[in-house]
Each structure stands twice: as structure tokens, then as C-alpha cells.
Design a protein around this motif. Structure first.
Motif, mmCIF file in Angstrom:
data_model
loop_
_atom_site.group_PDB
_atom_site.id
_atom_site.type_symbol
_atom_site.label_atom_id
_atom_site.label_comp_id
_atom_site.label_asym_id
_atom_site.label_seq_id
_atom_site.Cartn_x
_atom_site.Cartn_y
_atom_site.Cartn_z
ATOM 1 N N ALA A 95 1.750 -23.095 17.181
ATOM 2 C CA ALA A 95 2.186 -24.061 16.411
ATOM 3 C C ALA A 95 1.907 -25.459 16.783
ATOM 4 O O ALA A 95 1.509 -26.500 15.916
ATOM 5 C CB ALA A 95 3.625 -24.028 15.930
ATOM 6 N N GLU A 96 1.610 -25.567 18.044
ATOM 7 C CA GLU A 96 1.384 -27.036 18.575
ATOM 8 C C GLU A 96 -0.277 -27.381 18.606
ATOM 9 O O GLU A 96 -0.555 -28.487 18.323
ATOM 10 C CB GLU A 96 1.788 -27.195 19.987
ATOM 11 N N THR A 97 -0.921 -26.281 19.181
ATOM 12 C CA THR A 97 -2.401 -26.467 19.611
ATOM 13 C C THR A 97 -3.257 -26.126 18.144
ATOM 14 O O THR A 97 -4.498 -26.491 18.253
ATOM 15 C CB THR A 97 -2.746 -25.758 20.563
ATOM 16 N N GLY A 98 -2.596 -25.165 17.497
ATOM 17 C CA GLY A 98 -3.702 -24.603 16.431
ATOM 18 C C GLY A 98 -4.435 -23.477 17.085
ATOM 19 O O GLY A 98 -5.355 -23.029 16.161
ATOM 20 N N GLU A 99 -4.387 -23.116 18.188
ATOM 21 C CA GLU A 99 -5.072 -22.003 18.603
ATOM 22 C C GLU A 99 -4.710 -20.450 18.031
ATOM 23 O O GLU A 99 -3.991 -20.294 17.688
ATOM 24 C CB GLU A 99 -4.662 -21.658 20.264
ATOM 25 N N LEU A 100 -5.988 -20.338 17.394
ATOM 26 C CA LEU A 100 -5.632 -18.823 16.719
ATOM 27 C C LEU A 100 -5.390 -17.621 17.836
ATOM 28 O O LEU A 100 -6.391 -17.446 18.734
ATOM 29 C CB LEU A 100 -7.199 -18.790 15.893
ATOM 30 N N LEU A 101 -4.468 -17.039 17.275
ATOM 31 C CA LEU A 101 -4.111 -15.754 18.240
ATOM 32 C C LEU A 101 -4.383 -14.582 17.612
ATOM 33 O O LEU A 101 -4.938 -13.826 18.051
ATOM 34 C CB LEU A 101 -2.588 -15.948 18.784
ATOM 35 N N VAL A 102 -3.903 -14.555 16.362
ATOM 36 C CA VAL A 102 -4.030 -13.027 15.676
ATOM 37 C C VAL A 102 -4.643 -13.442 14.206
ATOM 38 O O VAL A 102 -4.171 -14.405 13.619
ATOM 39 C CB VAL A 102 -2.819 -12.469 15.473
ATOM 40 N N TYR A 103 -5.408 -12.419 13.658
ATOM 41 C CA TYR A 103 -5.756 -12.571 12.284
ATOM 42 C C TYR A 103 -5.955 -11.343 11.525
ATOM 43 O O TYR A 103 -6.119 -10.251 12.228
ATOM 44 C CB TYR A 103 -7.113 -13.290 12.105
ATOM 45 N N ALA A 104 -6.071 -11.108 10.390
ATOM 46 C CA ALA A 104 -5.870 -10.022 9.466
ATOM 47 C C ALA A 104 -6.511 -9.983 8.105
ATOM 48 O O ALA A 104 -6.429 -11.056 7.531
ATOM 49 C CB ALA A 104 -4.405 -9.430 9.461
ATOM 50 N N TYR A 105 -7.024 -9.027 7.747
ATOM 51 C CA TYR A 105 -7.325 -8.604 6.434
ATOM 52 C C TYR A 105 -6.695 -7.457 5.777
ATOM 53 O O TYR A 105 -6.515 -6.641 6.398
ATOM 54 C CB TYR A 105 -8.990 -8.413 6.271
ATOM 55 N N SER A 106 -6.175 -7.518 4.535
ATOM 56 C CA SER A 106 -5.464 -6.569 3.943
ATOM 57 C C SER A 106 -5.943 -6.355 2.358
ATOM 58 O O SER A 106 -6.092 -7.246 1.659
ATOM 59 C CB SER A 106 -4.034 -6.682 4.075
ATOM 60 N N GLU A 107 -5.671 -5.187 2.009
ATOM 61 C CA GLU A 107 -5.879 -4.808 0.425
ATOM 62 C C GLU A 107 -4.471 -4.207 0.025
ATOM 63 O O GLU A 107 -3.713 -3.370 0.721
ATOM 64 C CB GLU A 107 -6.856 -3.849 0.381
ATOM 65 N N TRP A 108 -4.115 -4.519 -1.246
ATOM 66 C CA TRP A 108 -2.833 -4.150 -1.939
ATOM 67 C C TRP A 108 -3.106 -3.693 -3.287
ATOM 68 O O TRP A 108 -3.945 -4.370 -4.142
ATOM 69 C CB TRP A 108 -1.967 -5.285 -1.836
ATOM 70 N N ALA A 109 -2.154 -2.687 -3.736
ATOM 71 C CA ALA A 109 -2.543 -2.130 -5.051
ATOM 72 C C ALA A 109 -1.414 -2.654 -6.082
ATOM 73 O O ALA A 109 -0.269 -2.459 -5.471
ATOM 74 C CB ALA A 109 -2.701 -0.894 -4.931
ATOM 75 N N TYR A 110 -1.514 -3.174 -7.052
ATOM 76 C CA TYR A 110 -0.525 -3.490 -8.074
ATOM 77 C C TYR A 110 -0.170 -2.154 -8.889
ATOM 78 O O TYR A 110 -0.816 -1.737 -9.338
ATOM 79 C CB TYR A 110 -0.966 -4.769 -8.989
ATOM 80 N N VAL A 111 1.274 -1.742 -8.689
ATOM 81 C CA VAL A 111 1.460 -0.253 -9.007
ATOM 82 C C VAL A 111 2.733 -0.453 -9.847
ATOM 83 O O VAL A 111 3.665 -1.359 -9.733
ATOM 84 C CB VAL A 111 1.864 0.568 -7.736
ATOM 85 N N ASN A 112 2.691 0.239 -11.090
ATOM 86 C CA ASN A 112 3.733 0.418 -12.017
ATOM 87 C C ASN A 112 4.585 1.477 -11.506
ATOM 88 O O ASN A 112 4.224 2.745 -11.208
ATOM 89 C CB ASN A 112 3.469 0.904 -13.316
ATOM 90 N N ILE A 113 5.980 1.037 -10.915
ATOM 91 C CA ILE A 113 6.646 2.081 -10.094
ATOM 92 C C ILE A 113 7.324 3.201 -10.889
ATOM 93 O O ILE A 113 7.778 4.067 -10.538
ATOM 94 C CB ILE A 113 7.669 1.087 -9.388
ATOM 95 N N GLU A 114 7.457 2.944 -12.007
ATOM 96 C CA GLU A 114 8.083 3.850 -13.073
ATOM 97 C C GLU A 114 6.788 5.077 -13.182
ATOM 98 O O GLU A 114 7.446 6.146 -13.212
ATOM 99 C CB GLU A 114 8.409 3.219 -14.219
ATOM 100 N N LYS A 115 5.790 4.656 -13.326
ATOM 101 C CA LYS A 115 4.771 5.733 -13.889
ATOM 102 C C LYS A 115 4.127 6.098 -12.296
ATOM 103 O O LYS A 115 3.395 7.334 -12.422
ATOM 104 C CB LYS A 115 3.819 5.277 -14.670
ATOM 105 N N GLY A 116 4.098 5.243 -11.414
ATOM 106 C CA GLY A 116 3.477 5.772 -10.262
ATOM 107 C C GLY A 116 2.072 5.587 -10.125
ATOM 108 O O GLY A 116 1.394 6.337 -9.420
ATOM 109 N N LEU A 117 1.544 4.716 -10.962
ATOM 110 C CA LEU A 117 0.370 4.511 -11.390
ATOM 111 C C LEU A 117 -0.195 2.960 -11.328
ATOM 112 O O LEU A 117 0.738 2.145 -11.332
ATOM 113 C CB LEU A 117 -0.113 4.762 -12.724
ATOM 114 N N PRO A 118 -1.322 2.580 -11.026
ATOM 115 C CA PRO A 118 -2.043 1.346 -10.898
ATOM 116 C C PRO A 118 -1.819 0.691 -12.073
ATOM 117 O O PRO A 118 -1.989 1.339 -13.219
ATOM 118 C CB PRO A 118 -3.452 1.485 -10.453
#
Length: 244
Positions: A95-118
């Protein structure tokens, strides 16, 4: 982009006084859920629309573990969307220096939870809340995690899903899935887990309270172990690849 700052707590560290892998995962989960709540599209919004964003895969790269009592800045942003799949980057910096410590890429699916389908019809309010920014300029592995054709699996002690693993979606939490998978790692690897430089995970099927999961180690992958979680029907629910 959305950020929050925090301090690495004693409850989040390993024997080496650095943030554990589970803590890093939790920082990222907290960041994207804070963003959703602060922008009005959080848990209540999703419940009202009978939808959820379900993590399908992510890769986390560690340049340096956040240290005990270090002040860190956790950031996330949406970096792409296609059909019902959202793409999101994360970073952890000093938070003080801006040094990058960890980074990530992710993918998420938008799902209808009643149907259990995208669900392809993402409300415009969510697009407006998150926006789309440029992807992080870092290299990530392409394609899916592949087991060798002749791999033999070492099956570890089964784990029954109890309340401690469940989150507000009534499924095993993303981080808890990884914690379960790590029980299958070789002892020597677990002793040196703080040297872990990256991991990637693919979430295949959700698990609920009462399910029994079987962590299995791909024996030949000792320098880059792969763990899968199977169910009683031998279906794979999670695949994780760890790299020292």
C-alpha cells in the motif's frame, strides 16, 4: 477498478509469517464482493434476480507473499465479457510503495440459480456497475489443465462437506475447495508451501453440505503437482495445478 486496503493479520499467516494461499484467495474474494455491494449489485441484488456469478477458473501468480503486519492494497476490475462469461483481474500491492506482490486472472459464469443454467441476459445495471477495463499486462497459461494419459492417482482421505465449507450460495466456497485440495499434496510440498509461485484451478461442479469429496494426487506430477477432487460417482469437481 475497485480497491480496498488492509493489514496482514496474524490469523492470515503461515509459520513463515507471510499470508497463506487461502488468505490470498480470500483477499480477492472479499475485493470483488465488496465491489458488488458498494455498487448496488451484491448478494441481495443477485438473490432478487435469482442469479449468481460462479467462478469457473482462475490463475494466481505470486511474486512475493504479503508479510505479517504489511499494509496492502487489493484491487479488482472486470476485463472482458462474452455471452455469459465474465473475465476479471486482481492484484495485491504494497500500500505504501505500490510494489506488485500477487496478481490473478479469473473467469466467472453468470448463472440462473433456479434453473442451474447459464443466464445470457445480464441486467444492464450490472454492466454499468462494473464496466470493462483493459486486461492486466501479464502472461497467464493458455488452455485447460491436462493430466498425462498414463497418470496414476493417489486417493487421499475423503472429506465430507459440512457447514464450515459453505458460503451464501449454499455451495462449497471457492477458497475452501482449494484448502480441501491441498490436503492431497505431498508432505514435502506442504512443508514448503510458502515457496509456491503460482496455482490455477478449474471448478467443474458445485458441492453442497453432505457431499463426500475425494482428493486425489496425480502421482507423476511431483514438481508441479495436480490435485483433483472427485465425488462418489467418480466425477471431477475441481482440478488444481500447483507450481513451486
Amino acid at each position: 477498478m475497485y480497491s480496498y486496503t488492509t493489514r496482514v493479520r496474524y490469523s492470515e499467516i503461515t509459520l513463515s509469517r507471510v499470508a497463506s494461499l487461502l488468505s490470498i484467495i480470500n483477499y480477492f474474494q472479499d475485493c470483488c464482493t465488496f465491489e458488488a455491494e458498494d455498487r448496488g449489485v451484491g448478494i441481495d441484488w443477485l438473490n432478487d434476480h435469482k442469479t449468481a456469478w460462479m467462478l469457473t477458473s482462475w490463475q494466481i501468480k505470486i511474486d512475493r507473499r504479503p508479510k505479517y503486519c504489511e499494509n496492502i492494497k487489493v484491487t479488482t476490475w472486470a476485463c472482458g465479457f462474452r455471452f455469459f462469461v465474465g473475465k476479471r483481474n486482481f492484484t495485491i500491492e504494497n500500500a505504501e510503495t505500490g510494489e506488485l506482490l500477487v496478481y490473478a486472472y479469473s473467469e466467472w459464469a453468470y448463472v440462473n440459480i433456479e434453473k442451474g443454467l447459464p443466464e445470457k441476459n445480464v441486467p444492464e445495471e450490472e454492466f454499468e456497475a462494473y464496466g470493462i477495463a483493459e486486461p492486466l499486462d501479464k502472461e497467464f497459461e493458455k488452455g485447460r489443465i491436462k493430466l498425462p494419459d498414463d497418470v496414476s492417482l493417489i486417493e487421499c482421505e475423503p472429506i465430507t462437506v459440512t457447514d464450515q465449507y459453505i458460503d451464501t450460495n449454499h455451495h462449497v466456497n471457492n477458497g475452501q475447495y482449494i484448502a480441501i485440495a491441498m490436503t492431497a499434496l505431498p508432505e514435502e510440498f506442504r512443508k514448503n508451501a510458502d515457496k509456491l509461485k503460482s496455482f490455477r484451478a478449474e471448478y467443474k461442479l458445485q458441492s453442497v453440505k453432505g457431499d463426500v469429496l475425494y482428493p486425489c494426487l496425480a502421482a507423476e506430477q511431483k514438481d508441479k503437482p495436480i490435485v483433483i477432487l472427485k465425488d462418489l460417482d467418480d466425477k471431477v469437481r475441481l482440478t488444481v495445478e500447483f507450481t513451486m
